[in-house]
Design a protein around this motif. Structure first.
Motif, PDB file in Angstrom:
ATOM      1  N   ALA A  68      27.617  73.559 130.794  1.00  0.00           N
ATOM      2  CA  ALA A  68      27.355  73.803 129.393  1.00  0.00           C
ATOM      3  C   ALA A  68      28.557  74.306 128.595  1.00  0.00           C
ATOM      4  N   MET A  69      28.995  75.502 128.781  1.00  0.00           N
ATOM      5  CA  MET A  69      29.950  76.101 127.847  1.00  0.00           C
ATOM      6  C   MET A  69      31.055  76.836 128.572  1.00  0.00           C
ATOM      7  N   LEU A  70      31.844  76.152 129.340  1.00  0.00           N
ATOM      8  CA  LEU A  70      32.979  76.800 129.984  1.00  0.00           C
ATOM      9  C   LEU A  70      34.151  76.726 129.015  1.00  0.00           C
ATOM     10  N   ASN A  71      34.917  77.797 128.927  1.00  0.00           N
ATOM     11  CA  ASN A  71      36.082  77.776 128.050  1.00  0.00           C
ATOM     12  C   ASN A  71      37.078  76.717 128.509  1.00  0.00           C
ATOM     13  N   SER A  72      37.663  76.007 127.544  1.00  0.00           N
ATOM     14  CA  SER A  72      38.665  75.016 127.901  1.00  0.00           C
ATOM     15  C   SER A  72      39.855  75.696 128.555  1.00  0.00           C
ATOM     16  N   HIS A  73      40.361  75.029 129.565  1.00  0.00           N
ATOM     17  CA  HIS A  73      41.506  75.571 130.306  1.00  0.00           C
ATOM     18  C   HIS A  73      42.418  74.407 130.629  1.00  0.00           C
ATOM     19  N   ALA A  74      43.638  74.707 131.051  1.00  0.00           N
ATOM     20  CA  ALA A  74      44.566  73.643 131.427  1.00  0.00           C
ATOM     21  C   ALA A  74      44.069  72.959 132.689  1.00  0.00           C
ATOM     22  N   ILE A  75      44.506  71.722 132.877  1.00  0.00           N
ATOM     23  CA  ILE A  75      44.084  70.941 134.026  1.00  0.00           C
ATOM     24  C   ILE A  75      45.323  70.443 134.761  1.00  0.00           C
ATOM     25  N   VAL A  76      45.297  70.527 136.085  1.00  0.00           N
ATOM     26  CA  VAL A  76      46.377  69.921 136.852  1.00  0.00           C
ATOM     27  C   VAL A  76      45.799  68.753 137.662  1.00  0.00           C
ATOM     28  N   PRO A  77      46.585  67.688 137.862  1.00  0.00           N
ATOM     29  CA  PRO A  77      46.108  66.588 138.693  1.00  0.00           C
ATOM     30  C   PRO A  77      45.695  67.100 140.073  1.00  0.00           C
ATOM     31  N   GLY A  78      44.604  66.571 140.582  1.00  0.00           N
ATOM     32  CA  GLY A  78      44.074  67.028 141.860  1.00  0.00           C
ATOM     33  C   GLY A  78      42.816  67.857 141.689  1.00  0.00           C
ATOM     34  N   THR A  79      42.599  68.360 140.465  1.00  0.00           N
ATOM     35  CA  THR A  79      41.407  69.154 140.186  1.00  0.00           C
ATOM     36  C   THR A  79      40.153  68.304 140.391  1.00  0.00           C
ATOM     37  N   VAL A  80      39.160  68.873 141.062  1.00  0.00           N
ATOM     38  CA  VAL A  80      37.877  68.186 141.190  1.00  0.00           C
ATOM     39  C   VAL A  80      36.891  68.862 140.241  1.00  0.00           C
ATOM     40  N   GLN A  81      36.526  68.126 139.184  1.00  0.00           N
ATOM     41  CA  GLN A  81      35.540  68.637 138.235  1.00  0.00           C
ATOM     42  C   GLN A  81      34.154  68.222 138.695  1.00  0.00           C
ATOM     43  N   LEU A  82      33.193  69.080 138.420  1.00  0.00           N
ATOM     44  CA  LEU A  82      31.817  68.692 138.702  1.00  0.00           C
ATOM     45  C   LEU A  82      31.020  68.807 137.407  1.00  0.00           C
ATOM     46  N   PRO A  83      30.927  67.708 136.649  1.00  0.00           N
ATOM     47  CA  PRO A  83      30.184  67.774 135.384  1.00  0.00           C
ATOM     48  C   PRO A  83      28.688  67.728 135.619  1.00  0.00           C
ATOM     49  N   GLY A  84      27.944  67.783 134.529  1.00  0.00           N
ATOM     50  CA  GLY A  84      26.496  67.857 134.613  1.00  0.00           C
ATOM     51  C   GLY A  84      25.828  66.736 135.388  1.00  0.00           C
ATOM     52  N   SER A  85      26.466  65.579 135.426  1.00  0.00           N
ATOM     53  CA  SER A  85      25.889  64.440 136.135  1.00  0.00           C
ATOM     54  C   SER A  85      25.810  64.708 137.631  1.00  0.00           C
ATOM     55  N   GLY A  86      26.604  65.692 138.121  1.00  0.00           N
ATOM     56  CA  GLY A  86      26.592  65.998 139.542  1.00  0.00           C
ATOM     57  C   GLY A  86      27.514  65.113 140.357  1.00  0.00           C
ATOM     58  N   GLU A  87      28.214  64.190 139.687  1.00  0.00           N
ATOM     59  CA  GLU A  87      29.134  63.326 140.422  1.00  0.00           C
ATOM     60  C   GLU A  87      30.562  63.789 140.134  1.00  0.00           C
ATOM     61  N   PRO A  88      31.271  64.198 141.196  1.00  0.00           N
ATOM     62  CA  PRO A  88      32.599  64.792 140.980  1.00  0.00           C
ATOM     63  C   PRO A  88      33.625  63.776 140.495  1.00  0.00           C
ATOM     64  N   ILE A  89      34.628  64.280 139.787  1.00  0.00           N
ATOM     65  CA  ILE A  89      35.764  63.476 139.360  1.00  0.00           C
ATOM     66  C   ILE A  89      37.021  64.186 139.833  1.00  0.00           C
ATOM     67  N   VAL A  90      37.847  63.454 140.599  1.00  0.00           N
ATOM     68  CA  VAL A  90      39.137  64.012 140.983  1.00  0.00           C
ATOM     69  C   VAL A  90      40.124  63.580 139.911  1.00  0.00           C
ATOM     70  N   LEU A  91      40.684  64.532 139.182  1.00  0.00           N
ATOM     71  CA  LEU A  91      41.568  64.183 138.076  1.00  0.00           C
ATOM     72  C   LEU A  91      42.930  63.752 138.592  1.00  0.00           C
ATOM     73  N   LEU A  92      43.458  62.700 137.986  1.00  0.00           N
ATOM     74  CA  LEU A  92      44.725  62.117 138.445  1.00  0.00           C
ATOM     75  C   LEU A  92      45.806  62.274 137.374  1.00  0.00           C
ATOM     76  N   ALA A  93      46.879  61.497 137.508  1.00  0.00           N
ATOM     77  CA  ALA A  93      48.084  61.696 136.696  1.00  0.00           C
ATOM     78  C   ALA A  93      47.837  61.610 135.190  1.00  0.00           C
ATOM     79  N   ASP A  94      46.901  60.759 134.749  1.00  0.00           N
ATOM     80  CA  ASP A  94      46.656  60.587 133.318  1.00  0.00           C
ATOM     81  C   ASP A  94      45.543  61.486 132.794  1.00  0.00           C
ATOM     82  N   ALA A  95      45.126  62.442 133.591  1.00  0.00           N
ATOM     83  CA  ALA A  95      44.038  63.325 133.157  1.00  0.00           C
ATOM     84  C   ALA A  95      44.453  64.077 131.906  1.00  0.00           C
ATOM     85  N   GLN A  96      43.485  64.400 131.091  1.00  0.00           N
ATOM     86  CA  GLN A  96      43.734  65.224 129.912  1.00  0.00           C
ATOM     87  C   GLN A  96      44.370  66.544 130.338  1.00  0.00           C
ATOM     88  N   THR A  97      45.121  67.170 129.418  1.00  0.00           N
ATOM     89  CA  THR A  97      45.834  68.400 129.786  1.00  0.00           C
ATOM     90  C   THR A  97      44.919  69.613 129.827  1.00  0.00           C
TER      91      THR A  97
END
Lengths: 263, 352
Positions: free
Chosen positions: B257-286
């Motif tokens: 829901a409401m996590l404060n925006s923070h910087a992102i580094v490639p390799g981060t595994v996000q777990l959004p509401g859908s429950g399906e993880p995303i491993v962020l890569l080189a073109d990921a948002q900052t």
């Protein structure tokens, strides 16, 4: 925990730094008014306490000042990749083979302590802040989520536009995509949680609301915010131009006003 | 010059990526598999982070308009070189391999023919590509549409200008390429399906069962993945016995829901509401605001560029010390390859 021979030979007398070598560090270490935690092996984050409370501009001002100070002292260090101020937090990204993480944390802690002694003014605008008047076409094909946002809050569409275009915003930080400014100062009545499943494509120059903030997408991108309008590019400076110095129109600490252009 | 005959689905110019620009919101970009790109450059004695063509998905073919040396790296690649019409008949039947320097003559076409599980390929050219350096890098920022070749993916018909290799480089390559015994190839490690990862900053915000589901069971790579992120999924059928066709992620405990925006580094595994993880890569948002359950270590991130769609992967928890060791080991291997190629021309560094 295993250490390399090189690491174990470097004796650290500072008990704070020794604590940093524990894997438990990721849960964070307390500083005055803030917490520092590791983020993967390439980054550390300083986060202000109670960061989830309402966005007090004064707090964000501390982050701007910290980023500025750290940049002054360490931007030239060959191990530094990026210094990224964000929402009540700042991340330092470094080459993990450059220095131990505890060294980076010590540098960050030093900056934070020095800053606390400086007694930052929380009322004066950030040095070099500019004010921008940005014309926006609201609703219709440019703002597919405007009606939904109005419905969520029980307001009519016009009221949403009025509230959005009469607030004075500050650029909390620039991030997510080139030139995308996160704007603080959104009317509480318009605050809308992000979409659970982000859209795969939001068109360039879309004006959107996400959580407690608003902003403009300078380029096509995926995104989880509600699109309510479109920044008019025909008559205005582009939000991001790689050949411009600096490339981003909006910078940390700037003031922004939206002007309802299709009223 | 090189002319693109067939561009594949997403081919772009990438180097070591950008730094010191994340606070403008500019992503890192750069090669998804830095090691493969570095090794292709090594084989040609280019700088390790010189720009390469990054080739993903689909058949790729270039025509050589002026003589040059290239090297292709990547996993499970089939390369073919069309005969050149003119004088150099002796090159026609030479085997063409990934990881070896190839001399291209005017009129020759080099094809990279993908198979079902081909990963990302890198084509380096001696001297490098002649494209502008923007914000400190030649990489294409596909999202913001700048850098590389006019800020976009390559298309058939594009003509890529090349920089001249240094005299030493030319001497080195001439000596190697005319003589099979003088050639030195580079061995590339195949990707592993186990990605080592550190726990993410928000891991403790997820329930124990969510964490168990995340760490202990395999995920599959979604074909919807791109340079921004590698999307993962699980198929219900294989985990539950109810015949439900829909892919199922894990319960993310409404943390989106409401996590404060923070910087992102490639390799981060996000777990959004859908429950399906995303491993962020080189073109990921900052920056971003989805909870970070884990961070894939830098030394293992390249593997996501080399594993095919639907491949199964698992995450393995490791320590910072292990992450550091793994990265060190990787940099040493590239350094060794560089030294070996330069100093030991007659013996291959590994059996390529």
């Amino acid at each position: 925990m295993t250490t390399t021979p090189q690491e174990s030979s470097q004796k650290i007398s500072d008990p704070f730094s020794e604590a940093l070598d524990q894997e438990s560090l990721q849960h964070g270490l307390k500083l005055a008014g803030a917490r520092v935690y590791t983020y993967g092996e390439t980054a550390i984050v300083l986060e202000l306490e109670k960061a989830s409370d309402s966005l007090a501009p004064a707090k964000q001002q501390c982050i701007w000042a910290l980023a500025h100070l750290f940049q002054q002292r360490w931007a030239e260090h060959p191990g530094i990749r990026d210094i990224v101020p964000a929402n009540h937090n700042m991340t330092i990204i470094f080459d993990p083979l450059s220095e131990r993480v505890s060294t980076w944390i010590s540098k960050l802690r030093q900056c934070w302590q020095d800053l606390n002694q400086q007694n930052i003014s929380t009322t004066t605008p950030f040095a070099g802040a500019r004010t921008h008047q940005l014309a926006v076409a609201y609703g219709g094909e440019y703002g597919p989520d405007l009606k939904a946002v109005a419905q969520i809050h029980g307001l009519d569409v016009e009221e949403v536009i009025k509230r959005h275009s009469t607030s004075m915003y500050t650029v909390a930080f620039v991030g997510f995509q080139p030139g995308f400014a996160y704007l603080d100062g959104l009317d509480p009545a318009l605050q809308t949680p992000r979409l659970a499943q982000p859209r795969t494509r939001i068109p360039a120059n879309s004006v959107a609301i996400g959580g407690r903030q608003t902003g403009i997408y300078p380029a096509d991108s995926p995104g989880g915010w509600h699109i309510i309008g479109r920044y008019i590019t025909e008559t205005q400076t582009s939000l991001f131009d790689v050949n411009r110095e600096p490339p981003s129109l909006l910078a940390t600490g700037d003031f922004v006003n939206f002007v309802w252009a299709n009223a | 010059m090189l002319k693109v005959i067939r561009a594949g689905l997403c081919s772009s110019i990438q180097d070591g990526g950008r730094q010191h620009v994340a606070h403008f919101g500019v992503c890192r970009a750069g090669a998804l598999d830095c090691n493969a790109a570095a090794l292709a450059n090594c084989a040609l004695q280019n700088a390790e982070t010189e720009a390469c063509l990054e080739i993903t998905q689909g058949a790729f073919e270039i025509e050589c308009l002026t003589n040059c040396w290239v090297c292709v790296t990547g996993q499970r690649l089939t390369l073919t070189l069309s005969p050149c019409d003119a004088q150099s008949n002796n090159y026609i039947n030479e085997p063409i391999h990934a990881g070896w320097p190839i001399q291209l003559h005017k009129g020759q076409c080099l094809s990279i023919i993908p198979c079902a599980d081909t990963g990302t390929a890198y084509l380096a050219v001696a001297g490098g590509f002649d494209v502008p350096v923007l914000l400190g890098s030649k990489s294409t920022d596909l999202g913001a549409q700048f850098g590389g070749f006019h800020g976009r993916k390559l298309q058939s018909g594009d003509t890529l200008a090349l920089l001249a290799p240094s005299l030493q480089q030319q001497a080195f390559l001439q000596q190697r390429c005319g003589n099979l015994y003088g050639l030195t190839g580079i061995h590339q490690t195949p990707p592993s399906a186990v990605l080592r990862a550190l726990p993410g900053p928000e891991e403790d915000k997820f329930s124990a069962s969510t964490c168990d589901m995340f760490w202990q069971q395999p995920w599959q790579i979604s074909p919807a993945s791109n340079r921004m992120g590698c999307r993962l999924y699980r198929n219900t059928k294989e985990h539950n016995l109810n015949n439900n066709d829909s892919a199922q992620g894990i319960d993310s405990d409404n943390n989106n829901a409401m996590l404060n925006s923070h910087a992102i580094v490639p390799g981060t595994v996000q777990l959004p509401g859908s429950g399906e993880p995303i491993v962020l890569l080189a073109d990921a948002q900052t920056t971003g605001g989805y909870p970070r359950i884990a961070c894939v270590i830098q030394a293992d991130l390249w593997q996501l560029a080399q594993l095919p769609s639907h491949a199964r992967i698992t995450f393995e928890r490791c320590t910072r010390a292990e992450a550091r060791q793994a990265l060190k080991k990787q940099r040493v291997l590239i350094y060794r390859a560089q030294r070996a190629i330069l100093h030991n021309p007659a013996i291959s560094t590994h059996n390529a």
